[in-house]
Each structure stands twice: as C-alpha cells, then as structure tokens.
Design an enzyme around this catalytic site. Sequence first.
Site, mmCIF file in Angstrom:
data_model
loop_
_atom_site.group_PDB
_atom_site.id
_atom_site.type_symbol
_atom_site.label_atom_id
_atom_site.label_comp_id
_atom_site.label_asym_id
_atom_site.label_seq_id
_atom_site.Cartn_x
_atom_site.Cartn_y
_atom_site.Cartn_z
ATOM 1 C CB CYS A 156 -0.798 0.028 1.164
ATOM 2 S SG CYS A 156 -1.964 -1.520 1.410
ATOM 3 C CD1 TRP A 192 -0.495 -6.712 -1.598
ATOM 4 C CD2 TRP A 192 0.074 -5.698 -3.663
ATOM 5 N NE1 TRP A 192 0.128 -7.640 -2.522
ATOM 6 C CE2 TRP A 192 0.402 -7.197 -3.544
ATOM 7 C CE3 TRP A 192 0.608 -4.932 -4.624
ATOM 8 C CZ2 TRP A 192 1.102 -7.849 -4.623
ATOM 9 C CZ3 TRP A 192 1.101 -5.597 -5.634
ATOM 10 C CH2 TRP A 192 1.393 -7.271 -5.480
ATOM 11 C CG ASN A 232 0.273 2.311 3.786
ATOM 12 O OD1 ASN A 232 -0.699 2.071 3.245
ATOM 13 N ND2 ASN A 232 1.625 2.647 3.371
ATOM 14 N N GLY A 233 -0.146 -1.117 6.685
ATOM 15 C CA GLY A 233 0.134 -2.258 7.458
ATOM 16 C C GLY A 233 -1.015 -3.131 7.713
#
Length: 599
Positions: free
Chosen positions: A2, A74, A98-99
């Site tokens: 991402c 993603w 993100n993560g």
Amino acid sequence: MCGIVGYVGKNKQALHVLIEGLKALEYRGYDSSGVAFLNNNKIQIIKEKGKIHNLEVKIDFSVTSNLGIGHTRWATHGEPSQINAHPHKVGKITLVHNGIIENYEELKLVLKESGYSFISETDTEVACALIDKLYNEKNDILKVMDKCRNLIRGSYAFAILVDDIDDKLFVMRKDSPLIIALGNDENYVASDVPAILKFTNRYILLNNNEMAVLTSDSVKVYKDSNTIIKKDIDTFEWDMEAAMKNGYEHYMLKEINEEPEVVYNTIYNLIKNGSEELSSIFPDFSKYKKIDIVACGSAYHAGLIGKTLIEKYGDIPVNVEVASEYRYKKLFYNNRTLVIIISQSGETADSLAALRIAKEHDVDTLAIVNVVGSSIAREAKYVLYTKAGVEIAVATTKAYSSQLAVLSLIALSMINNDDNFDNFVSDCQKLETQMTNLIKKHNVYRDIALEIYQKNDIFFLGRGIDYALAMEGSLKLKEISYLHSEAYPAGELKHGTISLIEKDTPVIAIATDETLNEKIISNIKEVKARGASVILLTTSKLNKVGDYYDYKIVVDDNNELLQSLLTIIPLQLLSYEVAKLKGCDIDKPRNLAKSVTVE
Ligand code: F6R
C-alpha cells in the site's frame, strides 16, 4: 504494497497533489486506489478498483480543496474491490492505512457491541471505527490517537481527517513507514519518498510510535498527546529513480532486504485467522492422490522445495516439471490429480499453457501467483497469492521466497495438527529477525565473492532440499553475474562431473539437512581431495570445525518448513556481490526479460 499520500496547503489543489503522489507510488503495486478531500466543509471520498486511471476519470479536478488524503491498496484483508479500497470513513473519522492490524477481529466484536456496523472486510475500517468511538467519548483527537496505540496490535501508518476539523491532517505510525514533507505554506505526508519528490525535497522522518498534526503552515510531532518532540529536517538528495530504490544501489538488493517483511506478509495473510482458516482458503488436499507442480526458472526451483515438503508432510507423491516440457509430454492425469502452477508474474506463456492443458482435462488447478488479476490467477480454479509486492529486478528474490512461504503453508496444512500450527506461528516470528540479521552480514558475502568472481566455473552441491536450493543459487549467479555454474546432487558428481574439479575450483556446498549431513560431508571431502576450494553453507546446529572447507557461512536453525527461507539468502547475496564486482547490469541482466510471455 500500500501507499499513502496526504496534503494540506494554500498553494496547490489537493486532488492534483494526491493523484500525482499516488501515480509516483504505482511501482509498489496495488489493486485499488482512492482519495478523500475536503470540499465546502464536507469530506468527499472517491475510490475505485484497478488502476489509478480508473480513479482519475471519476474526479472533477476543477473542484477546489486544500486538504486531502490518498491511498493505493494492495489487498490483505478482503479482496480487491471498491468497498475494501481506502479511504474508509466511519462517523467523523476518515482515514487511510498501511500495515496490518492483528487484533482487528477482537476489536470488531467489541465495536459491534457498541453499535458499529461494517461494510468492508478490512482491518482498516475497524481502526477507523475505533478512533471514531474514542473521539465521540473524548473529543480530543490527539488523546484518541495516543490511546489507540495501546489498543491496536500490529503495524500501521495512518493519515486521518476529522469531520469537524477542516484545516488539519493527523498522522501516526508503528512499524509502517511515514514521512512528513515540508513546502511553503503547505505540508505533505507520504509512505514513501517518490510520492512527494515532485513537490519538495525537505522532510521529517516520523519514528515508531510518533504522532503528528499538520496544518498548511505548521508541523507538530508528538511523543504523546502532551509532549511535542523537536525533529530534524532532512533533505533528499536522490532523484526519482534513486528514491524508488529507497537508497539501495540496486532494486535486487532492495528486494532482498524486503524479504523478511514480504515473507511475513505472505504467511500472515494466510494464517491470520488460525489453522481453520487455512483449510477454508486452501483446496481440500485430502481429495488428491497425486500433485503436479509446473513452473519455470526460479518458480520451478521453489516447486522442487515444495515437493520435498509436501511429500514428507502430506504423504502425497509430487511430480515437478518445467512448464515448457510439461506442455508437450504425455500426462497421467486422473480425477484425483491436482496441478499447481507457480508464477510470480502470472503471465509466463509456458506456465499459462500448462494450466490450460490441465483445465482441458478437467483437472483441478491451483495457482501460486504474485500479480493479482494476472492471466494465471484468473484462469486457475484456486489461487493463493504471494504478497511480495512489485518485483522490479529481473532476477527474482523476494517473490521466490514468498513462493517458498506458501508451499510451506501447504505442507503445514496437510499435517492438520494444532501443536504444529502453533509452533509454526512462533517459528515465523523468529524467522523475520533471523532473515534480517542474515541479510546484514554483507561483509561475509563480499569477502567470498572476492575469492570467486574471477573464476570461470563454479559448482553448487546439495542433497535433498539443499539440491533444490543449489539449483536456485546457481541460476541466480549465472543470470546476474554471467559466471558459469552448475548445480549438482552431491552424490551424483562422482559419476562423471567430478572430472571438472581441479585446483581451486570453487564449490559451494549446501548442508542444512541433518539426515543427510554425513553423506554430504563425504561428498565434500571427495571434491576437496581433488583441490576444490569449498564454501560450506550450513546451519548452527550442524556447524562444526573441519578441514573439508575453506570458507563457511552459518545460518540460524528454524523449523524444517521454513529453513530454506534462510538458506537462500546467502546464495542470493553472494550472486549479487559477484555481479557487482564484475560490473554487471544487476537489475537488467543481458538477454533476459522480467516476464516471459512468449513460448
Ligand atoms: C530467475 C527468474 C526466472 C523466473 C521465470 C518464471 O531469477 O526470475 O527464472 O522465475 O521466468 O517467471 P514467473 O515466476 O513470472 O512465471
């Protein structure tokens, strides 16, 4: 993988900055994208599945806005779709993430009891709801962010907009990178340098557990909601290409350094909901009496490792074939055959043809693929994705490792035993650190490379799984350094090829399998007696002093299912160092293409 970009400022149109920033992050790979921006005191969200172009055509760029966040996703939790795409909005909170939030299921249950409902399958929407709930209670977003750090487990970089705060952008991070970039009367946030390099090169690096508040003319970084931290302002000296390499000299080196993370992501994506989830995602392997694994190049080598593990743990015979051969040979299918196609790109012509042949015979097919939506992913009956992100270097490293990770999980799922599953999970956690430490031993690989880079021929020896690794090590060396090498099953050398061993011929001997250790040591002694210069690659457990090697690389021990993920790293880095010493074009070796879409 991402990407995040955010803007607050007086000089530019947020939408323009967000889209430009997202486009600069495209190289990381993504399956959907979205933006949220403030217009007429209202936050609007536009998101779309697929390429950024699909998003761009839905945006009216004449709309003025000076505050916004954007994201390329993603998929990890939930399929690539418009609903799962970021930004997410719950109540007054809009955010991009993100993560991976590891305890999102637990949090979701609690939030549901408080009346929240969810429209996406993502962990991100859960985080968004949690922040909204706390904000309704406290009405102080910094205090809420502070508190969240104790409630959320996992990794995150968040960029947050709050409905009733129209001039501020909030960010926080843990284990997912985030930078704040500085302009004149405008500030930016990004997960990755290329996103903002077009606009400014001055930046602040946000460290783990730090939070920040950005307005158009100020940036305040906090340790906790009461404590401001003074941060240094740095300047990027890189151009766009260098920024995309994240400071590494080559994409290949960057991608090797990403291996611990992508292997973790690949495994975590498949086991996050426990061992039962594994059986629901994977085909029912107990249906099959025979498996054909078909692939090309490194993916074929991954398949050979898969064969050893599946045969041992699953007790099913596995036949591994190079796709270009498989497609023209007589096939012995029955209704209990499974064909597994392994491919990074999902577009390799021979592998795709093999898949189609299996389908024509009504045989079940499973694809292990990195690129979402690729032909092989679309056409196979079952798909398991590797989460390697975009691989730019032609020689595969992180995608190959991610393939090994999926194959290990397939073998694990065949054991069907909770103790094994729990051990595997804790061994995976150990693995990430072990891989990272191994990658750091640059000097070791460099010193050995100095000894071998001017030679004409190198031999790689191994037995069992180590032979499959020897084949991959040899291919890596050949393709990027143009140094001729051959991989041999160590016990077979004496049937002919040993005549090529002469004084100082380098032999890289891989010995990580305890059950075969004495056998390979005898084979190593055979080449040593003929003058070979032996580089031994072994594990801590098997490490012992001896006069049958000249150099030694020792890797940590781990679960047999995961050991190859460690053993391959020195082989990749050794090839890299040799290629560097020889001045080769490491990321784009001659005569090779990243995706081989012709027969
Ligand atoms: C070697 C390498 C190739 C690929 C092969 C298959 O470093 O990258 O051998 O593994 O061309 O490609 P995919 O996995 O895309 O099917």
